[in-house]
Write a protein that holds these residues in place. Structure first.
Motif, short mmCIF file in Angstrom:
data_model
loop_
_atom_site.label_atom_id
_atom_site.label_comp_id
_atom_site.label_asym_id
_atom_site.label_seq_id
_atom_site.Cartn_x
_atom_site.Cartn_y
_atom_site.Cartn_z
N ASP A 8 0.88 -1.17 0.00
CA ASP A 8 0.00 0.00 0.00
C ASP A 8 0.92 1.21 0.00
OD1 ASP A 8 -1.75 2.06 0.49
OD2 ASP A 8 -2.76 1.07 2.16
N CYS A 9 1.07 1.84 -1.15
CA CYS A 9 2.05 2.91 -1.30
C CYS A 9 1.75 4.09 -0.39
CB CYS A 9 2.11 3.36 -2.77
SG CYS A 9 3.55 4.37 -3.11
N CYS A 16 0.03 9.11 -2.27
CA CYS A 16 -0.10 8.11 -3.33
C CYS A 16 -1.08 7.01 -2.90
CB CYS A 16 1.26 7.49 -3.66
SG CYS A 16 1.18 6.36 -5.06
N ARG A 17 -2.03 6.72 -3.75
CA ARG A 17 -3.05 5.72 -3.45
C ARG A 17 -2.81 4.39 -4.17
NH1 ARG A 17 -4.66 8.65 0.30
NH2 ARG A 17 -6.30 10.18 0.13
N PHE A 18 -1.62 4.18 -4.74
CA PHE A 18 -1.30 2.98 -5.49
C PHE A 18 -1.23 1.77 -4.57
CE2 PHE A 18 1.76 0.02 -7.41
CZ PHE A 18 1.23 -0.12 -8.68
N ILE A 19 -1.84 0.65 -4.98
CA ILE A 19 -1.80 -0.60 -4.22
C ILE A 19 -1.42 -1.74 -5.15
CG2 ILE A 19 -3.14 -2.29 -2.93
CD1 ILE A 19 -4.86 0.03 -1.92
N ALA A 28 4.61 -9.33 -7.10
CA ALA A 28 4.37 -8.20 -6.21
C ALA A 28 5.63 -7.34 -6.08
CB ALA A 28 3.91 -8.69 -4.84
N PHE A 29 6.79 -7.98 -5.91
CA PHE A 29 8.04 -7.24 -5.82
C PHE A 29 8.32 -6.48 -7.11
CE2 PHE A 29 9.57 -10.26 -2.39
CZ PHE A 29 9.55 -9.30 -1.40
N ASP A 52 10.15 -3.12 4.92
CA ASP A 52 9.54 -1.82 5.18
C ASP A 52 8.15 -1.61 4.59
OD1 ASP A 52 11.88 -1.11 6.49
OD2 ASP A 52 12.76 -0.22 4.69
N HIS A 53 7.81 -2.31 3.51
CA HIS A 53 6.59 -1.93 2.81
C HIS A 53 5.65 -3.07 2.44
CE1 HIS A 53 8.26 2.04 2.55
NE2 HIS A 53 9.34 1.56 1.95
N LEU A 54 6.15 -4.25 2.16
CA LEU A 54 5.29 -5.33 1.69
C LEU A 54 4.67 -6.07 2.86
CD1 LEU A 54 4.81 -6.05 -1.29
CD2 LEU A 54 6.23 -8.04 -0.94
N GLN A 55 3.37 -6.30 2.76
CA GLN A 55 2.65 -7.03 3.80
C GLN A 55 2.19 -8.36 3.23
OE1 GLN A 55 -0.70 -4.52 4.39
NE2 GLN A 55 0.45 -2.86 5.33
N THR A 56 2.10 -9.35 4.08
CA THR A 56 1.50 -10.62 3.70
C THR A 56 0.10 -10.63 4.27
OG1 THR A 56 3.66 -11.71 3.81
CG2 THR A 56 1.73 -13.13 3.81
#
Length: 57
Positions: A8-9, A16-19, A28-29, A52-56
């Protein structure tokens, strides 16, 4: 249910609303790195994105 990987950017860039969400971690990467580079001018390694940014989900 399969795990999905989500970036979720807005968590990294407030305006930024980019997902990105994919069941394929590599995809995803790739999408997250491309977006962060092209839109925000920032380059991340997979380890940086994972930490820092990617969630599972």
């Amino acid at each position: 249910m399969a795990e999905a990987y989500k970036l979720d950017c807005e968590a990294a860039e407030a305006d930024c609303r980019f997902i990105v969400q994919s069941e394929n971690e590599e995809e995803a990467f790739d999408l997250a790195r491309k977006h962060m580079s092209e839109v925000h001018g920032k380059d991340y390694t997979d380890d940086e994105l994972r930490a820092d940014h990617l969630q599972t989900v």
